[in-house]
Design a protein around this motif. Structure first.
Motif, PDB file in Angstrom:
ATOM      1  N   ASP A 103       0.861  -1.173   0.000  1.00 15.93           N
ATOM      2  CA  ASP A 103       0.000   0.000   0.000  1.00 15.93           C
ATOM      3  C   ASP A 103       0.907   1.236   0.000  1.00 15.93           C
ATOM      4  OD1 ASP A 103      -1.575   2.168   0.630  1.00 15.93           O
ATOM      5  OD2 ASP A 103      -2.703   1.156   2.211  1.00 15.93           O
ATOM      6  N   PRO A 104       0.845   2.078  -1.036  1.00 14.44           N
ATOM      7  CA  PRO A 104       1.774   3.218  -1.086  1.00 14.44           C
ATOM      8  C   PRO A 104       1.533   4.243   0.011  1.00 14.44           C
ATOM      9  CG  PRO A 104       0.209   3.312  -2.920  1.00 14.44           C
ATOM     10  CD  PRO A 104      -0.012   2.007  -2.222  1.00 14.44           C
ATOM     11  N   PHE A 105       0.384   4.181   0.663  1.00 16.37           N
ATOM     12  CA  PHE A 105       0.047   5.222   1.648  1.00 16.37           C
ATOM     13  C   PHE A 105       0.179   4.768   3.093  1.00 16.37           C
ATOM     14  CE2 PHE A 105      -2.746   5.957  -2.112  1.00 16.37           C
ATOM     15  CZ  PHE A 105      -1.978   6.982  -2.642  1.00 16.37           C
ATOM     16  N   SER A 106       0.350   3.483   3.314  1.00 19.46           N
ATOM     17  CA  SER A 106       0.555   3.080   4.715  1.00 19.46           C
ATOM     18  C   SER A 106       1.380   1.800   4.778  1.00 19.46           C
ATOM     19  CB  SER A 106      -0.775   2.923   5.442  1.00 19.46           C
ATOM     20  OG  SER A 106      -1.303   1.670   5.265  1.00 19.46           O
ATOM     21  N   TYR A 107       2.293   1.796   5.759  1.00 19.41           N
ATOM     22  CA  TYR A 107       3.262   0.704   5.852  1.00 19.41           C
ATOM     23  C   TYR A 107       2.662  -0.542   6.503  1.00 19.41           C
ATOM     24  CZ  TYR A 107       7.142  -2.087   7.472  1.00 19.41           C
ATOM     25  OH  TYR A 107       7.995  -3.134   7.707  1.00 19.41           O
ATOM     26  N   ARG A 108       2.893  -1.666   5.869  1.00 24.08           N
ATOM     27  CA  ARG A 108       2.590  -2.952   6.488  1.00 24.08           C
ATOM     28  C   ARG A 108       3.589  -3.952   5.926  1.00 24.08           C
ATOM     29  NH1 ARG A 108      -0.334  -7.351   5.104  1.00 24.08           N
ATOM     30  NH2 ARG A 108      -0.967  -6.356   3.168  1.00 24.08           N
ATOM     31  N   ARG A 109       4.274  -4.686   6.793  1.00 22.84           N
ATOM     32  CA  ARG A 109       5.268  -5.631   6.267  1.00 22.84           C
ATOM     33  C   ARG A 109       4.559  -6.772   5.550  1.00 22.84           C
ATOM     34  NH1 ARG A 109      10.285  -8.401   9.587  1.00 22.84           N
ATOM     35  NH2 ARG A 109      11.015  -9.719   7.869  1.00 22.84           N
ATOM     36  N   ARG A 110       5.054  -7.115   4.373  1.00 23.67           N
ATOM     37  CA  ARG A 110       4.469  -8.212   3.599  1.00 23.67           C
ATOM     38  C   ARG A 110       4.541  -9.513   4.412  1.00 23.67           C
ATOM     39  NH1 ARG A 110       7.523 -11.884   0.794  1.00 23.67           N
ATOM     40  NH2 ARG A 110       6.374 -13.152  -0.712  1.00 23.67           N
ATOM     41  N   LEU A 111       3.461 -10.278   4.387  1.00 21.58           N
ATOM     42  CA  LEU A 111       3.440 -11.547   5.109  1.00 21.58           C
ATOM     43  C   LEU A 111       4.356 -12.546   4.411  1.00 21.58           C
ATOM     44  CD1 LEU A 111      -0.398 -11.912   5.737  1.00 21.58           C
ATOM     45  CD2 LEU A 111       1.376 -11.298   7.399  1.00 21.58           C
ATOM     46  N   SER A 112       5.175 -13.212   5.175  1.00 17.75           N
ATOM     47  CA  SER A 112       6.008 -14.265   4.568  1.00 17.75           C
ATOM     48  C   SER A 112       6.184 -15.384   5.576  1.00 17.75           C
ATOM     49  CB  SER A 112       7.372 -13.699   4.144  1.00 17.75           C
ATOM     50  OG  SER A 112       8.066 -13.224   5.271  1.00 17.75           O
ATOM     51  N   ASN A 113       6.526 -16.547   5.059  1.00 16.06           N
ATOM     52  CA  ASN A 113       6.736 -17.704   5.920  1.00 16.06           C
ATOM     53  C   ASN A 113       8.088 -17.610   6.618  1.00 16.06           C
ATOM     54  OD1 ASN A 113       4.308 -18.977   5.167  1.00 16.06           O
ATOM     55  ND2 ASN A 113       5.249 -19.569   3.222  1.00 16.06           N
ATOM     56  N   VAL A 114       8.168 -18.238   7.768  1.00 18.53           N
ATOM     57  CA  VAL A 114       9.428 -18.230   8.526  1.00 18.53           C
ATOM     58  C   VAL A 114      10.232 -19.479   8.173  1.00 18.53           C
ATOM     59  CG1 VAL A 114      10.444 -18.251  10.845  1.00 18.53           C
ATOM     60  CG2 VAL A 114       8.334 -16.968  10.411  1.00 18.53           C
ATOM     61  N   LEU A 115      11.523 -19.299   7.963  1.00 17.54           N
ATOM     62  CA  LEU A 115      12.397 -20.457   7.810  1.00 17.54           C
ATOM     63  C   LEU A 115      13.659 -20.223   8.619  1.00 17.54           C
ATOM     64  CD1 LEU A 115      14.324 -20.624   4.459  1.00 17.54           C
ATOM     65  CD2 LEU A 115      13.008 -18.656   5.094  1.00 17.54           C
ATOM     66  N   GLU A 116      14.434 -21.292   8.816  1.00 16.37           N
ATOM     67  CA  GLU A 116      15.646 -21.169   9.614  1.00 16.37           C
ATOM     68  C   GLU A 116      16.855 -21.443   8.735  1.00 16.37           C
ATOM     69  OE1 GLU A 116      15.804 -23.395  13.432  1.00 16.37           O
ATOM     70  OE2 GLU A 116      17.887 -23.682  12.822  1.00 16.37           O
ATOM     71  N   ILE A 117      17.813 -20.538   8.765  1.00 19.18           N
ATOM     72  CA  ILE A 117      19.063 -20.756   8.034  1.00 19.18           C
ATOM     73  C   ILE A 117      20.201 -20.445   8.998  1.00 19.18           C
ATOM     74  CG2 ILE A 117      20.459 -20.128   6.016  1.00 19.18           C
ATOM     75  CD1 ILE A 117      17.987 -18.999   4.696  1.00 19.18           C
TER      76      ILE A 117
END
Ligand code: SF4
Length: 384
Positions: A103-117
């Motif tokens: 959204d160009p007008f308000s910040y929200r971090r894109r949802l992504s899956n968690v992995l371990e490296i």
């Protein structure tokens, strides 16, 4: 810079609602950016992101330094934009079917899956991770333990990162079909600018794969660039994407010096508000109203408080505009009258008219009273 970017975008949108003749030229600036590398990074993220969006007609870089130092930075930001503003044309079927994920007008971090490296979580709401190449890791191996907060975390060659050309339907489908969380990135060498390439990748990753951001997709071109150009390009590209909520890890390729590329990585993450690892300073650029020497005072405050991870301190030259421009600083050091300083907690002035030569000490007392002071660590650190 997130708020500044969103505010300018909103201004343009509102002007456009009023009709085509509301096309006023737009002046861009990040005030209170501070000094040094952090001030340059914040300026490049804010101004560079908007220029990249096609917004802006004049710019001013405001640093807490002698004004003569602002001009080369401003020129480099504009030069970088001229160099990197080639068209990134996409096939019609992609533009017609891809919905932007941010959204160009308000910040929200894109949802992504968690992995371990490498024993570290990455993606989701986890910390942004800093990757480096095997070559750089090897060059730093003898001093990694002494690198404090600038340590590399993951070797890119060991990360099993999957390269996905975001214009390729087949490549995107393959990545989306994976049933295990996998780090994805845009391959080097493709004929797209960094920001549109990663925006497209993020928008087409319906499987919420975490994304590794890069500062450049043409790493060999960076070899001939000077440090300022490399720093501002990396800040604009990675910072702009983070402010759009895109990305889970970063890799700096344009800067060849191993230690320096890590310092840039962490400083960009901090400036974009993605990972806080040191004290954050907001400082005004000074003007005719300034009531003390901003540069030497900022330096003195930095020396005394530079180890307070996550604390935000504003250093403002006067009470006319200073308190209103301290953003969301935890503590403020503001010129109240000639030779007198007012100290703030948040936006509230709590100590008034302190003699200037006592004020840094009183600021430390105030930080202690509010439970944010820790003694500076005594440790051996490596030069980076
Ligand atoms: S001295 Fe006051 S008016 Fe001048 S730049 Fe600083 S905060 Fe703004």
């Amino acid at each position: 810079p997130k708020v500044m970017i969103e505010a300018y975008r909103l201004l343009i949108a509102r002007l456009e609602e009023h009709g085509p003749d509301w096309n006023y030229p737009i002046h861009l600036g990040v005030t209170e950016a501070g000094d040094g590398e952090d001030g340059r990074i914040k300026s490049a993220i804010g101004i560079g992101s908007l220029l990249n969006d096609g917004i802006g007609d004049t710019i001013r870089v405001s640093l807490t330094e002698d004004p003569v130092h602002e001009v080369p930075v401003a020129r480099a930001i504009v030069r970088n934009q001229d160099r990197d503003s080639g068209p990134s044309s996409l096939p019609d079927d992609i533009t017609a079917t891809t919905k932007p994920c941010w959204d160009p007008f308000s910040y929200r971090r894109r949802l992504s899956n968690v992995l371990e490296i490498n024993g570290l979580d990455l993606g989701g709401d986890k910390e942004f991770r800093v990757l480096t190449t095997q070559t750089k890791w090897d060059a730093l191996a003898h001093k990694i333990e002494k690198m404090g907060d600038f340590k590399p975390e993951i070797i890119v060659e060991e990360s099993k990162v999957m390269e996905v050309d975001p214009r390729s339907n087949a490549a995107v489908e393959r990545a989306n079909a994976l049933d295990v969380p996998t780090l994805v990135t845009v391959p080097d060498g493709i004929n797209m600018e960094v920001v549109p390439a990663f925006r497209l990748l993020a928008s087409r990753m319906t499987s919420a794969q975490p994304i590794l951001l890069k500062d450049t997709l043409q790493p060999d071109e960076g070899a001939s660039r000077d440090f300022l150009t490399t720093l501002l390009t990396a800040s604009r590209n990675i910072g702009s994407l983070i402010c759009d909520g895109i990305g889970d890890a970063i890799l700096i390729q344009g800067e060849k010096a191993p230690g320096q590329s890590l310092r840039i990585s962490y400083n960009i993450l901090q400036a974009a508000g993605a990972r806080i690892f040191k004290t954050d300073y907001v400082a005004c650029p000074s003007c005719g109203r300034t009531l003390f020497n901003l540069q030497t005072t900022t330096q003195k405050i930095r020396e005394a408080t530079g180890h307070l991870k996550g604390v935000r301190i504003a250093v403002m030259g006067c009470i006319v505009n200073g308190p209103g421009e301290m953003a969301d600083a935890d503590f403020g050091y503001v010129g109240g009258a000639p030779g007198k300083i007012n100290l703030y907690v948040g936006r509230e002035a709590v100590k008034l008219n302190i003699p200037e030569d006592e004020a840094v000490g009183r600021l430390i007392d105030l930080i202690s009273e509010h439970g944010k002071w820790v003694e500076p660590p005594v440790r051996e650190t490596a030069e980076i």
